[in-house]
Scaffold this motif. Sequence first.
Motif, PDB file in Angstrom:
ATOM      1  N   GLY A   1       0.866  -1.352  -0.038  1.00  8.84           N
ATOM      2  CA  GLY A   1       0.121   0.077   0.095  1.00  8.84           C
ATOM      3  C   GLY A   1       1.069   1.139  -0.081  1.00  8.84           C
ATOM      4  O   GLY A   1       0.203   2.422   0.082  1.00  8.84           O
ATOM      5  N   PHE A   2       2.068   1.359  -0.052  1.00 10.51           N
ATOM      6  CA  PHE A   2       3.003   2.273   0.109  1.00 10.51           C
ATOM      7  C   PHE A   2       3.730   2.168  -1.111  1.00 10.51           C
ATOM      8  O   PHE A   2       3.698   1.512  -2.222  1.00 10.51           O
ATOM      9  CB  PHE A   2       4.008   2.431   1.193  1.00 10.51           C
ATOM     10  N   GLY A   3       4.559   3.400  -1.257  1.00 10.50           N
ATOM     11  CA  GLY A   3       5.328   3.598  -2.563  1.00 10.50           C
ATOM     12  C   GLY A   3       6.678   2.932  -2.658  1.00 10.50           C
ATOM     13  O   GLY A   3       7.802   3.396  -3.470  1.00 10.50           O
ATOM     14  N   VAL A   4       6.984   1.830  -1.652  1.00  9.91           N
ATOM     15  CA  VAL A   4       8.230   1.029  -1.641  1.00  9.91           C
ATOM     16  C   VAL A   4       8.345   0.123  -2.836  1.00  9.91           C
ATOM     17  O   VAL A   4       7.472  -1.049  -2.877  1.00  9.91           O
ATOM     18  CB  VAL A   4       8.528   0.419  -0.260  1.00  9.91           C
ATOM     19  N   LYS A   5       9.403   0.179  -3.532  1.00  6.40           N
ATOM     20  CA  LYS A   5       9.475  -0.728  -4.678  1.00  6.40           C
ATOM     21  C   LYS A   5      10.680  -1.800  -4.263  1.00  6.40           C
ATOM     22  O   LYS A   5      11.745  -0.994  -3.687  1.00  6.40           O
ATOM     23  CB  LYS A   5      10.096  -0.121  -6.109  1.00  6.40           C
ATOM     24  N   ALA A   6      10.552  -3.099  -4.512  1.00  8.94           N
ATOM     25  CA  ALA A   6      11.468  -4.006  -4.077  1.00  8.94           C
ATOM     26  C   ALA A   6      12.171  -4.343  -5.310  1.00  8.94           C
ATOM     27  O   ALA A   6      11.823  -4.545  -6.486  1.00  8.94           O
ATOM     28  CB  ALA A   6      10.885  -5.386  -3.434  1.00  8.94           C
ATOM     29  N   GLU A   7      13.515  -4.558  -5.174  1.00  7.82           N
ATOM     30  CA  GLU A   7      14.480  -4.985  -6.017  1.00  7.82           C
ATOM     31  C   GLU A   7      15.059  -6.489  -5.695  1.00  7.82           C
ATOM     32  O   GLU A   7      15.444  -6.609  -4.611  1.00  7.82           O
ATOM     33  CB  GLU A   7      15.491  -4.155  -6.432  1.00  7.82           C
ATOM     34  N   THR A   8      15.083  -7.384  -6.778  1.00  6.60           N
ATOM     35  CA  THR A   8      15.529  -8.709  -6.347  1.00  6.60           C
ATOM     36  C   THR A   8      17.263  -8.637  -6.423  1.00  6.60           C
ATOM     37  O   THR A   8      17.541  -8.019  -7.225  1.00  6.60           O
ATOM     38  CB  THR A   8      15.096  -9.803  -7.322  1.00  6.60           C
ATOM     39  N   TRP A   9      17.833  -9.332  -5.336  1.00  2.00           N
ATOM     40  CA  TRP A   9      19.331  -9.204  -5.420  1.00  2.00           C
ATOM     41  C   TRP A   9      19.816  -9.991  -6.446  1.00  2.00           C
ATOM     42  O   TRP A   9      19.440 -11.129  -6.722  1.00  2.00           O
ATOM     43  CB  TRP A   9      19.747  -9.811  -3.926  1.00  2.00           C
ATOM     44  N   HIS A  10      21.039  -9.296  -6.933  1.00  3.72           N
ATOM     45  CA  HIS A  10      21.884  -9.984  -7.991  1.00  3.72           C
ATOM     46  C   HIS A  10      23.263  -9.556  -7.804  1.00  3.72           C
ATOM     47  O   HIS A  10      23.463  -8.461  -6.949  1.00  3.72           O
ATOM     48  CB  HIS A  10      21.301  -9.891  -9.284  1.00  3.72           C
ATOM     49  N   PRO A  11      24.259 -10.348  -8.312  1.00  8.39           N
ATOM     50  CA  PRO A  11      25.642  -9.824  -8.107  1.00  8.39           C
ATOM     51  C   PRO A  11      25.723  -8.107  -8.305  1.00  8.39           C
ATOM     52  O   PRO A  11      26.991  -7.659  -7.701  1.00  8.39           O
ATOM     53  CB  PRO A  11      26.473 -10.717  -8.677  1.00  8.39           C
ATOM     54  N   GLY A  12      25.127  -7.661  -9.110  1.00  8.29           N
ATOM     55  CA  GLY A  12      25.308  -6.311  -9.622  1.00  8.29           C
ATOM     56  C   GLY A  12      24.566  -5.371  -8.685  1.00  8.29           C
ATOM     57  O   GLY A  12      24.692  -4.145  -8.761  1.00  8.29           O
TER      58      GLY A  12
END
Length: 500
Positions: free
Chosen positions: A111-122
């Motif tokens: 419900g918030f504006g937080v975007k998740a990114e999936t971890w990768h080596p870069g």
Amino acid sequence: MSVNRSALPTTLYTAEQCRVLDRTAIERCGIPGFRLMQRAGQAVWAVISQRWPELRRITIVCGAGNNGGDGLVVAGLAWQAGVEVQLVVVGERYAERLRAEALEAWQWLSGFGVKAETWHPGVEFSGELVVDSLLGIGLSGPVRGEIANVIGQINRCAVPVLSVDIPSGLCADTGAVLGSAVQADLTLTFIALKQGLLTHEGVDFVGELLFDGLLLPDEVFEDVPVSAFRTDSEDLRELLPERPRSAHKGRYGHLLIIGGDLGMGGAPLMAAQAALRSGAGLVTLATREEHRLAAITRAPEVMCHGVEDADDIELLVARADAIVVGPGLGQQVWGRALFQAAIESGKPLLLDADALNLLAQDDSVGVGSDWVLTPHPGEAARLLETDVRDIQANRFEQVRELQNRYGGTVVLKGAGTLSCDGDVIHLCSDGNPGMATAGMGDVLSGVIGALLAQGLAPLDAARIGVLVHARAADICARHYGARGLLATDLVNTLPLAMNE
């Protein structure tokens, strides 16, 4: 918000006991699991707000379990506070793998504006603070693969790291690093204090340790047994009350210290000095004649006797209220004879150093009821015919095994020293790395021996002696620093620690 941070509790629990407490709070007390998760996240954010009030950017690294769910709540609270949030989740199809409360946390955060990114080596961590919310207390096997790589990146960060509940990769029961673990600057643990945070490798990874009880009612803890207890100032005040003005030396015990074969005269002398500084009324030292002049020159308060064989200590043993045997004793004919005389004395007894090595070699000695054994991991390994790695792998299990085999009270020295009498284990969370130097064990023997002579029960003498010894070392470290600390530095500081 749950701002229930307090001094560390004196009760310690295993991971399984913590899970039982969690279930009890949910099932018996009717506290929804997601509410507990929210309280945990709120507690973390309260610490962050207090410690880093100017924080502008935060990186939160989340696994897919409940520990990750705590991190998701922190992410939402940080976003609400206007902090830029980098939310890094570990593993493909992250949201699909979430269950129960962690899934609720994800849905709440959506419900918030937080975007998740999936971890990768870069992926580069951009926060001024990294929150480790990767793995919790359920970890049982070694960390490998992607998780190990994430932990490695966290540890290479040039910014502070806060671990949620426990540093990822650390065993909550033993304090062992399971492959790799997060090196936290601060750990905030919840509900119950996990015993592994305070011993073995755990002390090197938790950083500053804080506790929050998440406002759980006392009834949650009523039916869950405690794994161990942490000795603190209240125990010290209870067992060593203020002395009456009418006190005299005869009321505070006569300790006999036996040791100091040729070339090792300093060890029993340090024990004797420590015993006097720990309140023993009288201290007698039985050592080689060659050491007697040096001993009375260094410590004229000690009654020093040169002895050649067991016959020479017969009267000394008869006068003593308790005996310490082992510092500098050696394993030659002289030491073996005095060791046997001490064993046969029938007096409260502390065995250290070479007395422990002789005990390991002699199956005929049997089991003691009122003796105290004070092995370091190497001596413990010899007593159990194993190696140091096995001793350190599970110190709680090994101190129980030592006590089961030899009886009495066993003090397993090391980071988070443990004292066990077969019924209960006490842990000392005080102390510092400066104690890793020659003679510290001799000073500890003198402290515990003095308390035995003053009439304390073996377990109480052991756990209070360990605490006083560690706090004396901490006082010294505050003045001089830990590096270069000497065992004799502690001697004059013992009264400060004991009379707090």
